[in-house]
Design an enzyme around this catalytic site. Sequence first.
Site, PDB file in Angstrom:
ATOM      1  N   GLY A 110       0.858  -1.203   0.000  1.00  7.78           N
ATOM      2  CA  GLY A 110       0.000   0.000   0.000  1.00  7.78           C
ATOM      3  C   GLY A 110       0.881   1.237   0.000  1.00  7.78           C
ATOM      4  O   GLY A 110       0.544   2.282   0.538  1.00  7.78           O
ATOM      5  N   HIS A 339      -7.054   3.092  20.386  1.00  3.45           N
ATOM      6  CA  HIS A 339      -6.140   4.022  21.039  1.00  3.45           C
ATOM      7  C   HIS A 339      -6.515   4.327  22.484  1.00  3.45           C
ATOM      8  O   HIS A 339      -5.704   4.151  23.401  1.00  3.45           O
ATOM      9  CB  HIS A 339      -6.074   5.342  20.256  1.00  3.45           C
ATOM     10  CG  HIS A 339      -5.611   5.198  18.840  1.00  3.45           C
ATOM     11  ND1 HIS A 339      -4.819   4.174  18.383  1.00  3.45           N
ATOM     12  CD2 HIS A 339      -5.856   5.966  17.758  1.00  3.45           C
ATOM     13  CE1 HIS A 339      -4.593   4.318  17.087  1.00  3.45           C
ATOM     14  NE2 HIS A 339      -5.220   5.390  16.685  1.00  3.45           N
TER      15      HIS A 339
HETATM   16  N1  LIG Z   1      -4.030   7.258   7.178  1.00  6.62           N
HETATM   17  C1  LIG Z   1      -3.963   7.271   8.496  1.00  6.62           C
HETATM   18  O1  LIG Z   1      -3.778   8.303   9.164  1.00  6.62           O
HETATM   19  C2  LIG Z   1      -4.094   5.997   9.261  1.00  6.62           C
HETATM   20  C3  LIG Z   1      -4.353   4.793   8.593  1.00  6.62           C
HETATM   21  N2  LIG Z   1      -4.449   3.645   9.317  1.00  6.62           N
HETATM   22  C4  LIG Z   1      -4.687   2.362   8.647  1.00  6.62           C
HETATM   23  O2  LIG Z   1      -3.630   2.123   7.743  1.00  6.62           O
HETATM   24  C5  LIG Z   1      -4.124   1.453   6.582  1.00  6.62           C
HETATM   25  C6  LIG Z   1      -3.792   2.301   5.370  1.00  6.62           C
HETATM   26  O3  LIG Z   1      -4.420   3.533   5.530  1.00  6.62           O
HETATM   27  P1  LIG Z   1      -4.299   4.643   4.404  1.00  6.62           P
HETATM   28  O4  LIG Z   1      -2.904   4.723   3.901  1.00  6.62           O
HETATM   29  O5  LIG Z   1      -4.927   5.868   4.933  1.00  6.62           O
HETATM   30  O6  LIG Z   1      -5.197   3.978   3.260  1.00  6.62           O
HETATM   31  P2  LIG Z   1      -5.385   4.440   1.742  1.00  6.62           P
HETATM   32  O7  LIG Z   1      -6.829   4.602   1.513  1.00  6.62           O
HETATM   33  O8  LIG Z   1      -4.456   5.546   1.431  1.00  6.62           O
HETATM   34  O9  LIG Z   1      -4.955   3.090   0.970  1.00  6.62           O
HETATM   35  C7  LIG Z   1      -3.592   2.688   0.896  1.00  6.62           C
HETATM   36  C8  LIG Z   1      -3.384   2.107  -0.485  1.00  6.62           C
HETATM   37  O10 LIG Z   1      -4.181   0.941  -0.605  1.00  6.62           O
HETATM   38  C9  LIG Z   1      -4.712   0.864  -1.943  1.00  6.62           C
HETATM   39  N3  LIG Z   1      -6.170   0.844  -1.820  1.00  6.62           N
HETATM   40  C10 LIG Z   1      -6.968   1.795  -1.329  1.00  6.62           C
HETATM   41  N4  LIG Z   1      -8.254   1.395  -1.365  1.00  6.62           N
HETATM   42  C11 LIG Z   1      -8.254   0.150  -1.904  1.00  6.62           C
HETATM   43  C12 LIG Z   1      -9.252  -0.808  -2.206  1.00  6.62           C
HETATM   44  N5  LIG Z   1     -10.536  -0.548  -1.951  1.00  6.62           N
HETATM   45  N6  LIG Z   1      -8.880  -1.987  -2.761  1.00  6.62           N
HETATM   46  C13 LIG Z   1      -7.579  -2.241  -3.004  1.00  6.62           C
HETATM   47  N7  LIG Z   1      -6.577  -1.375  -2.732  1.00  6.62           N
HETATM   48  C14 LIG Z   1      -6.916  -0.201  -2.184  1.00  6.62           C
HETATM   49  C15 LIG Z   1      -4.228   2.079  -2.687  1.00  6.62           C
HETATM   50  O11 LIG Z   1      -3.020   1.721  -3.381  1.00  6.62           O
HETATM   51  P3  LIG Z   1      -3.003   1.265  -4.935  1.00  6.62           P
HETATM   52  O12 LIG Z   1      -4.257   1.761  -5.553  1.00  6.62           O
HETATM   53  O13 LIG Z   1      -1.782   1.903  -5.493  1.00  6.62           O
HETATM   54  O14 LIG Z   1      -2.928  -0.207  -4.873  1.00  6.62           O
HETATM   55  C16 LIG Z   1      -3.852   3.038  -1.572  1.00  6.62           C
HETATM   56  O15 LIG Z   1      -2.842   3.914  -1.951  1.00  6.62           O
HETATM   57  C17 LIG Z   1      -5.602   1.265   6.815  1.00  6.62           C
HETATM   58  O16 LIG Z   1      -5.809  -0.023   7.359  1.00  6.62           O
HETATM   59  C18 LIG Z   1      -5.950   2.310   7.854  1.00  6.62           C
HETATM   60  O17 LIG Z   1      -7.021   1.919   8.652  1.00  6.62           O
HETATM   61  C19 LIG Z   1      -4.258   3.617  10.669  1.00  6.62           C
HETATM   62  C20 LIG Z   1      -3.994   4.776  11.340  1.00  6.62           C
HETATM   63  C21 LIG Z   1      -3.928   6.036  10.712  1.00  6.62           C
HETATM   64  O1  LIG Z   2      -5.505   5.784  13.977  1.00  4.95           O
HETATM   65  C1  LIG Z   2      -5.777   6.945  13.683  1.00  4.95           C
HETATM   66  O2  LIG Z   2      -5.058   7.935  14.236  1.00  4.95           O
HETATM   67  C2  LIG Z   2      -5.075   9.236  13.643  1.00  4.95           C
HETATM   68  C3  LIG Z   2      -4.527  10.184  14.697  1.00  4.95           C
HETATM   69  O3  LIG Z   2      -3.205   9.783  14.975  1.00  4.95           O
HETATM   70  P1  LIG Z   2      -2.247  10.893  15.608  1.00  4.95           P
HETATM   71  O4  LIG Z   2      -0.998  10.149  15.922  1.00  4.95           O
HETATM   72  O5  LIG Z   2      -2.077  11.939  14.557  1.00  4.95           O
HETATM   73  O6  LIG Z   2      -2.960  11.425  16.829  1.00  4.95           O
HETATM   74  C4  LIG Z   2      -6.463   9.664  13.235  1.00  4.95           C
HETATM   75  O7  LIG Z   2      -6.404  10.923  12.573  1.00  4.95           O
HETATM   76  C5  LIG Z   2      -7.023   8.620  12.301  1.00  4.95           C
HETATM   77  O8  LIG Z   2      -8.370   8.951  11.982  1.00  4.95           O
HETATM   78  C6  LIG Z   2      -7.016   7.262  12.941  1.00  4.95           C
HETATM   79  O9  LIG Z   2      -7.292   6.275  11.958  1.00  4.95           O
END
Ligand SMILES: NC(=O)C1=CN([C@@H]2O[C@H](COP(=O)(O)OP(=O)(O)OC[C@H]3O[C@@H](n4cnc5c(N)ncnc54)[C@H](OP(=O)(O)O)[C@@H]3O)[C@@H](O)[C@H]2O)C=CC1
Ligand SMILES: O=C1O[C@H](COP(=O)(O)O)[C@@H](O)[C@H](O)[C@H]1O
Length: 588
Positions: A110, A339
């Site tokens: 990802g 959290h």
């Molecule tokens: N963003 C945040 O602040 C936080 C995120 N998380 C967790 O981390 C993980 C990644 O989050 P985040 O980076 O925000 O996610 P994204 O929505 O940015 O997805 C990451 C990558 O996964 C691929 N992707 C997205 N949606 C789909 C889909 N429906 N099917 C297949 N591939 C998909 C895409 O890559 P490509 O299309 O290139 O394959 C995308 O760039 C999640 O589990 C989220 O819950 C946890 C804490 C904080």
């Molecule tokens: O897990 C998550 O955390 C972020 C907040 O993280 P922080 O370290 O910036 O406090 C939150 O924004 C996000 O929605 C959640 O998925």
Amino acid sequence: MGPCSSASSLSSSTSFTPSLFKNETPRLSKFFILPGKSHSSLWVSQVGSTTTLARKHFQLKSSNGHPLDAVSSHDGLVENPLASKPQGEGLFSFSEQENVESSVSITVVGASGDLAKKKIFPALFALYYEDCLPKNFIVFGYARTKMNDEELRNMISKTLTCRIDRRENCEDKMEQFLQRCFYHSGQYDSEEHFAELDKKMKMKEDGKLAHRLFYLSIPPNIFVNVVKCASLRASSANGWTRVIVEKPFGRDSESSGELTRCLKQYLAEDQIFRIDHYLGKELVENLSVLRFSNLVFEPLWSRSYIRNVQLIFSEDFGTEGRGGYFDNYGIIRDIMQNHLLQILALFAMETPVSLDAEDIRNEKVKVLRSMRPLLLEDVVVGQYKGHSKGGKLLPAYTDDPTVPKGSVTPTFAAAALFIDNARWDGVPFLMKAGKALYTRRAEIRVQFRHVPGNLYRRNFGTDLDKATNELVLRVQPDEAIYLKINNKIPGLGMRLDRSDLNLLYRARYPREIPDAYERLLLDAIEGERRLFIRSDELDAAWALFTPLLKELEEKKIIPELYPYGSRGPVGVHYLAAKYNVRWGDLSE
Ligand SMILES: NC(=O)C1=CN([C@@H]2O[C@H](COP(=O)(O)OP(=O)(O)OC[C@H]3O[C@@H](n4cnc5c(N)ncnc54)[C@H](OP(=O)(O)O)[C@@H]3O)[C@@H](O)[C@H]2O)C=CC1
Ligand SMILES: O=C1O[C@H](COP(=O)(O)O)[C@@H](O)[C@H](O)[C@H]1O
């Protein structure tokens, strides 16, 4: 092991007592495990000057010698023999044998996503910049997006920053790091594409003892596909293979259990590192140190002296395009069930037998299993609405184009939780979490009881609540620990004042605090599991919240709207008042 590692300041992460070394305190000795059949393996060890080759049936034990599932109901899952290859699950941190050089590859699955760009790559670079990564580390990005190595490096470089307190030339370090980064585009459910990735990894590993860490930075619905393909076609042939799994781990007890069952078809529990990055936050780590290394706190840490505990998470921005994920989960699954509940568990747990991962996690499970499932009457939910502030129109949650129109997903929640054990019986633990509020903050507030027969009660007027002590751990921003006390104002009179005994981190420690992801990535590489979530902890956490979540959805509870940038729905004050609590953050 250098200054970078948590394990260096802790006893060995999990004590391991093969009969061969019954009394050998496992230092971070020089040895490695060769893959073998389940639960027995050829392993070569060098302890002191003796190299010993031994075939041993070994079993993980916690430091007190009890089986690891001393308190947690064994999940009874039959682990796939393939999955239970010994993985050096934190028994020892691997380090090079004199005659065997190892490598560690970190694959960010990802890699094109928000978390990878915002947190994971920057954390890896920070570890490299601090000389904390293994000598032979390699970083791979994997996602569907078409990119080549250079395009990945260019994407990563945009979010890298250097520690301000190091003199070294940042650009050189950055370039060196980027040259260790490679990309492979593929589908998440294609074994063939993962086999191609494996080939690329082998080339870079160049015949060394190859350890592999996969970080699943992808939506939860594709975790299992990736774990299957990575486990079957891109596992290490001669070192450990570990997988960091991001939250949320499922949506409720059932889906979380199903996810764990699916993962365990391909991985053993000790290969799964469920990350909750709040456990890597400096002040959350310090909570246990504060409580268990200071005589003054432990005697007060109970219902006898504590009136209530408040766990507060607040953001001053909305979902901003992450509605696709967020709307399916909501604030309770996104923040509270993980959290804030993890912080509560660390705060309320009994003293662990040792600092070993399993001893700490055993105590967290015990306190979570002592908690009452949440009742709807003890919960308030809200959703932010549009608001004009200072001439600027702030959007409503449902104005976010990635949020379905008419969504009733809560962006705010408050809850009163209770722990039915001798230490905490009757003490309300109030949680509140929200997006699009008036400030960005995360803190733990401990409000102590009134002074019995207070000699100075006349000095405080009628509201004696304002005279009670309050201990605040500010997780972010501007990390601090302060204790509100009453003191005499200097002078000839007898006037009392409220003051803070304050440990303000930026004043006391003028260096940048590592990001939580740095600590956790380093621990996963070293096999230190203390700050990761064990499957029975997860089960206990979902057991607390699942009945409430189902009731909210079945009854289609409409969240109370609150203006973007406000202090949240009015109902949050009524909930606190129900338990004779006043939110401490509102008076600061
Ligand atoms: N963003 C945040 O602040 C936080 C995120 N998380 C967790 O981390 C993980 C990644 O989050 P985040 O980076 O925000 O996610 P994204 O929505 O940015 O997805 C990451 C990558 O996964 C691929 N992707 C997205 N949606 C789909 C889909 N429906 N099917 C297949 N591939 C998909 C895409 O890559 P490509 O299309 O290139 O394959 C995308 O760039 C999640 O589990 C989220 O819950 C946890 C804490 C904080
Ligand atoms: O897990 C998550 O955390 C972020 C907040 O993280 P922080 O370290 O910036 O406090 C939150 O924004 C996000 O929605 C959640 O998925």
